[in-house]
Design an enzyme around this catalytic site. Structure first.
Site, PDB file in Angstrom:
ATOM      1  N   LYS A   1       0.840  -1.210   0.000  1.00 48.06           N
ATOM      2  CA  LYS A   1       0.000   0.000   0.000  1.00 48.06           C
ATOM      3  C   LYS A   1       0.867   1.249   0.000  1.00 48.06           C
ATOM      4  O   LYS A   1       0.676   2.163  -0.795  1.00 48.06           O
ATOM      5  CB  LYS A   1      -0.901  -0.021   1.239  1.00 48.06           C
ATOM      6  CG  LYS A   1      -1.466   1.331   1.634  1.00 48.06           C
ATOM      7  CD  LYS A   1      -2.318   1.281   2.881  1.00 48.06           C
ATOM      8  CE  LYS A   1      -1.598   1.451   4.185  1.00 48.06           C
ATOM      9  NZ  LYS A   1      -1.189   2.809   4.570  1.00 48.06           N
ATOM     10  N   ASN A   2       1.839   1.293   0.900  1.00 46.06           N
ATOM     11  CA  ASN A   2       2.604   2.528   1.048  1.00 46.06           C
ATOM     12  C   ASN A   2       3.587   2.770  -0.100  1.00 46.06           C
ATOM     13  O   ASN A   2       4.115   3.862  -0.232  1.00 46.06           O
ATOM     14  CB  ASN A   2       3.313   2.559   2.411  1.00 46.06           C
ATOM     15  CG  ASN A   2       2.309   2.828   3.534  1.00 46.06           C
ATOM     16  OD1 ASN A   2       1.193   3.264   3.268  1.00 46.06           O
ATOM     17  ND2 ASN A   2       2.697   2.551   4.768  1.00 46.06           N
TER      18      ASN A   2
ATOM     19  N   CYS B   1      -4.831   7.894   9.976  1.00 43.91           N
ATOM     20  CA  CYS B   1      -4.862   7.201  11.262  1.00 43.91           C
ATOM     21  C   CYS B   1      -4.448   8.144  12.385  1.00 43.91           C
ATOM     22  O   CYS B   1      -3.495   8.913  12.241  1.00 43.91           O
ATOM     23  CB  CYS B   1      -3.919   6.003  11.247  1.00 43.91           C
ATOM     24  SG  CYS B   1      -4.570   4.611  10.327  1.00 43.91           S
TER      25      CYS B   1
ATOM     26  N   ARG C   1       1.432  13.973  13.991  1.00 45.37           N
ATOM     27  CA  ARG C   1       1.669  13.931  12.554  1.00 45.37           C
ATOM     28  C   ARG C   1       1.741  15.327  11.919  1.00 45.37           C
ATOM     29  O   ARG C   1       0.928  15.697  11.059  1.00 45.37           O
ATOM     30  CB  ARG C   1       0.624  13.040  11.860  1.00 45.37           C
ATOM     31  CG  ARG C   1       0.499  11.691  12.542  1.00 45.37           C
ATOM     32  CD  ARG C   1      -0.234  10.680  11.727  1.00 45.37           C
ATOM     33  NE  ARG C   1       0.643   9.962  10.806  1.00 45.37           N
ATOM     34  CZ  ARG C   1       0.236   9.015   9.980  1.00 45.37           C
ATOM     35  NH1 ARG C   1      -1.031   8.679   9.938  1.00 45.37           N
ATOM     36  NH2 ARG C   1       1.088   8.399   9.182  1.00 45.37           N
TER      37      ARG C   1
ATOM     38  N   ASP D   1       4.698   0.155  12.210  1.00 45.14           N
ATOM     39  CA  ASP D   1       3.419  -0.385  11.738  1.00 45.14           C
ATOM     40  C   ASP D   1       3.174  -1.819  12.211  1.00 45.14           C
ATOM     41  O   ASP D   1       2.050  -2.316  12.130  1.00 45.14           O
ATOM     42  CB  ASP D   1       3.341  -0.334  10.201  1.00 45.14           C
ATOM     43  CG  ASP D   1       3.263   1.093   9.693  1.00 45.14           C
ATOM     44  OD1 ASP D   1       2.955   1.994  10.498  1.00 45.14           O
ATOM     45  OD2 ASP D   1       3.511   1.314   8.496  1.00 45.14           O
TER      46      ASP D   1
ATOM     47  N   ARG E   1      -8.674  -0.148   4.966  1.00 43.61           N
ATOM     48  CA  ARG E   1      -7.801   0.866   4.368  1.00 43.61           C
ATOM     49  C   ARG E   1      -6.493   0.249   3.868  1.00 43.61           C
ATOM     50  O   ARG E   1      -5.884   0.766   2.932  1.00 43.61           O
ATOM     51  CB  ARG E   1      -7.441   1.939   5.404  1.00 43.61           C
ATOM     52  CG  ARG E   1      -8.606   2.766   5.835  1.00 43.61           C
ATOM     53  CD  ARG E   1      -8.149   3.852   6.748  1.00 43.61           C
ATOM     54  NE  ARG E   1      -7.039   4.557   6.108  1.00 43.61           N
ATOM     55  CZ  ARG E   1      -6.271   5.441   6.711  1.00 43.61           C
ATOM     56  NH1 ARG E   1      -6.473   5.730   7.973  1.00 43.61           N
ATOM     57  NH2 ARG E   1      -5.307   6.034   6.060  1.00 43.61           N
TER      58      ARG E   1
HETATM   59  N1  EPU Z   1       7.299  14.234  11.313  1.00 44.48           N
HETATM   60  C1  EPU Z   1       7.440  15.552  11.660  1.00 44.48           C
HETATM   61  N2  EPU Z   1       7.155  16.499  10.749  1.00 44.48           N
HETATM   62  C2  EPU Z   1       6.759  16.202   9.488  1.00 44.48           C
HETATM   63  C3  EPU Z   1       6.609  14.848   9.126  1.00 44.48           C
HETATM   64  C4  EPU Z   1       6.884  13.889  10.066  1.00 44.48           C
HETATM   65  O1  EPU Z   1       7.799  15.850  12.801  1.00 44.48           O
HETATM   66  O2  EPU Z   1       6.528  17.122   8.692  1.00 44.48           O
HETATM   67  C5  EPU Z   1       7.586  13.176  12.300  1.00 44.48           C
HETATM   68  C6  EPU Z   1       6.308  12.409  12.694  1.00 44.48           C
HETATM   69  O3  EPU Z   1       5.586  13.092  13.689  1.00 44.48           O
HETATM   70  C7  EPU Z   1       6.857  11.094  13.158  1.00 44.48           C
HETATM   71  C8  EPU Z   1       8.081  10.909  12.249  1.00 44.48           C
HETATM   72  O4  EPU Z   1       8.388  12.195  11.714  1.00 44.48           O
HETATM   73  O5  EPU Z   1       7.293  11.190  14.496  1.00 44.48           O
HETATM   74  C9  EPU Z   1       7.887   9.930  11.136  1.00 44.48           C
HETATM   75  O6  EPU Z   1       6.695  10.200  10.452  1.00 44.48           O
HETATM   76  P1  EPU Z   1       6.590   9.977   8.887  1.00 44.48           P
HETATM   77  O7  EPU Z   1       6.470  11.290   8.220  1.00 44.48           O
HETATM   78  O8  EPU Z   1       7.660   9.038   8.439  1.00 44.48           O
HETATM   79  O9  EPU Z   1       5.246   9.229   8.730  1.00 44.48           O
HETATM   80  P2  EPU Z   1       4.441   9.225   7.413  1.00 44.48           P
HETATM   81  O10 EPU Z   1       5.346   9.487   6.250  1.00 44.48           O
HETATM   82  O11 EPU Z   1       3.249  10.075   7.587  1.00 44.48           O
HETATM   83  C10 EPU Z   1       4.710   6.729   6.670  1.00 44.48           C
HETATM   84  C11 EPU Z   1       3.713   5.602   6.474  1.00 44.48           C
HETATM   85  C12 EPU Z   1       3.207   5.155   7.826  1.00 44.48           C
HETATM   86  C13 EPU Z   1       4.390   4.657   8.641  1.00 44.48           C
HETATM   87  C14 EPU Z   1       5.446   5.754   8.745  1.00 44.48           C
HETATM   88  C15 EPU Z   1       6.715   5.308   9.434  1.00 44.48           C
HETATM   89  C16 EPU Z   1       2.726   6.184   4.358  1.00 44.48           C
HETATM   90  C17 EPU Z   1       1.529   6.663   3.626  1.00 44.48           C
HETATM   91  N3  EPU Z   1       2.606   6.114   5.671  1.00 44.48           N
HETATM   92  O12 EPU Z   1       3.979   7.721   7.357  1.00 44.48           O
HETATM   93  O13 EPU Z   1       2.301   4.101   7.608  1.00 44.48           O
HETATM   94  O14 EPU Z   1       3.960   4.314   9.935  1.00 44.48           O
HETATM   95  O15 EPU Z   1       5.806   6.232   7.444  1.00 44.48           O
HETATM   96  O16 EPU Z   1       7.274   4.242   8.752  1.00 44.48           O
HETATM   97  O17 EPU Z   1       3.735   5.857   3.753  1.00 44.48           O
HETATM   98  C18 EPU Z   1       0.396   2.788   8.021  1.00 44.48           C
HETATM   99  O18 EPU Z   1       0.551   2.290   6.890  1.00 44.48           O
HETATM  100  O19 EPU Z   1      -0.394   2.314   8.869  1.00 44.48           O
HETATM  101  C19 EPU Z   1       1.164   3.970   8.390  1.00 44.48           C
HETATM  102  C20 EPU Z   1       0.832   4.768   9.389  1.00 44.48           C
END
Ligand code: EPU
Length: 428
Positions: free
Chosen positions: A22-23, A117, A122, A314, A407
């Site tokens: 998915k991701n 989620c 976030r 995850d 999802r």
């Molecule tokens: N963060 C910030 N500022 C930002 C962005 C992120 O402080 O602008 C922090 C977040 O608060 C967190 C850390 O950085 O503490 C990592 O967050 P990240 O941005 O990596 O999360 P994401 O990109 O929103 C993706 C996956 C998630 C997975 C995480 C970590 C997708 C669509 N989502 O999320 O997947 O948990 O990376 O590997 O790729 C899931 O599939 O259930 C899911 C939540």
């Protein structure tokens, strides 16, 4: 609202195949906006997040043709709007990766704070800071943002923390920027590399994806000539989902009877298998399959979630269910998200002994026998963790809010039924 009715303790046997990631696929859908020809995505998982991303692209004027059960032709080149649908974005965190390609194509994008989620704050500061370094002006009005630029310029960007979607969004913007972009402390998750490899195959000049430093030589104005190679290069074969594979492996360790999990990528499961080795879970590993049976004895574990190649956040709730069956004390330290442990109350009501030490840490004492009950799925991964807990519990359970599970896990009820699970979807 649909729900699952389950009854526990049935052995799981036969074979189950892992679907596409998915991701990974969500970001490749988004990247279609960088091309001036359609792209073809194969082996996409049929999950609601993927359909929502498709709807976002259609809402921007793009077209999507289904060419087979899991094959989608995506005409991101037909998009003619730069305003993301608010309602969909509020339910899809990955809507934010579209900022990169939209800024590249239109030099403008209107969007709202993305939802998804509820597992922590976030924030989106890494995105805003990164785009601003590349020359975008950002206007904020309540929950709405408008970003615009005359021209994206290459920049050096350092991420305070590793962020998967921020790395991907900025990498896509950088492909169209003038000059060179260097992303430091970039996310190393396989999904970033899959996206980079796809773009590089199509002509993008990206080096270092999969490491913490990614360098992108942008095309500037020539973007649509740059990313315009042969048709077969615009095809993405979605690799298997490492989180689904890890979830099935845990299911095998809890209930398997020679359960075979097909289409895995062993290398992406290294951290999971290292945990299995440490706590005495045996398995047989083939080139792209894993055979596993219910473990006789599981030892306690100290587990810390980390960016890849560390243990994935995850899979954290899924391992918590596994560790309720481990002998002695286990500690889970969730370092990535600050709101991803709330599901423990529900597991405790089933009979688990889990103590919240602080917002990031829990201690699990086991083994405990769980009893079926009625619960609500709070988010995607905790929802699957509840499904696992219901399948190992004594008696019957009901899980509400299974839209969360849909999802990210394709028709999970039907696939688990085929290996012997007693799980039924009840649509209301
Ligand atoms: N963060 C910030 N500022 C930002 C962005 C992120 O402080 O602008 C922090 C977040 O608060 C967190 C850390 O950085 O503490 C990592 O967050 P990240 O941005 O990596 O999360 P994401 O990109 O929103 C993706 C996956 C998630 C997975 C995480 C970590 C997708 C669509 N989502 O999320 O997947 O948990 O990376 O590997 O790729 C899931 O599939 O259930 C899911 C939540």
């Amino acid at each position: 609202m649909a729900k699952f009715a389950l009854s526990g303790k049935n052995p799981l046997q036969g074979e189950i195949e892992v679907r596409g990631s998915k991701n990974a696929v969500l970001k490749v859908f988004a990247s279609s906006i960088l091309f001036n020809k359609p792209i073809l995505v194969k082996n996409a998982p049929l999950v609601s997040d993927v359909f929502k991303m498709g709807d976002l692209i259609k809402g921007l004027g793009g077209k999507i043709e289904r060419q087979g059960e899991r094959t989608f032709k995506i005409f991101g080149n037909k998009t003619d709007s730069f305003s993301l649908d608010k309602e969909i974005s509020k339910h899809l965190r990955s809507s934010i990766v579209l900022l990169g390609p939209l800024l590249a194509r239109f030099k403008k994008v209107n969007f709202v704070y993305p939802g998804g989620c509820v597992i922590g704050k976030r924030p989106i500061d890494f995105f805003l800071n990164g785009f601003s370094k590349m020359g975008a002006k950002i206007k904020e009005n309540g929950e709405s943002f408008a970003m615009s630029t005359k021209e994206l310029k290459g920049a050096e960007i350092f991420f305070r923390e590793r962020s998967v979607t921020a790395t991907e969004a900025l990498m896509m913007a950088a492909v169209s920027a003038k000059g060179k972009t260097i992303l430091r402390n970039a996310a190393q998750e396989p999904e970033v590399k899959h996206l980079a490899d796809f773009l590089a195959d199509s002509g993008a000049r990206i080096k270092g994806a999969g490491t913490s430093v990614i360098e992108i030589e942008g095309f500037g104005d020539k973007i649509f000539k740059g990313l315009n190679p042969r048709e077969e290069k615009r095809e993405f074969m979605t690799p298997s989902d490492r989180i689904e594979a890890g979830s099935f492996a845990v299911l095998g360790a809890l209930l398997g009877k020679n359960l075979v999990i097909r289409k895995i990528i062993p290398e992406e499961l290294s951290s999971v298998l290292a945990c299995f080795d440490q706590i005495g879970i045996r398995y047989e590993l083939g080139k792209n399959w894993l055979r596993i049976s219910k473990a006789d004895k599981i030892a306690g574990l100290n587990l810390k979630t980390e960016p890849y190649p560390g243990f994935p956040t995850d899979l954290q709730p899924i391992f918590a269910v596994l560790l309720t069956q481990a002998k002695g004390e286990s500690l889970i330290f969730e370092t990535v998200f600050e709101g991803r442990l709330e599901y423990i109350n529900e597991l405790n009501r089933m009979g688990a002994k889990i103590m919240l030490c602080d917002p990031h840490r829990i201690i699990i004492n086991g083994p405990t026998s769980l009893k079926g009950r009625e619960m609500e799925s709070p988010d995607l991964r905790a929802g699957l963790a509840f499904t696992l807990s219901a399948l190992i519990a004594e008696g019957k359970s009901v899980i509400h809010n299974i839209e969360h599970i849909d999802r990210g896990y394709e028709k999970i009820d039907e696939r688990l039924q085929k290996i012997g699970a007693k799980i039924k979807r009840i649509s209301q």
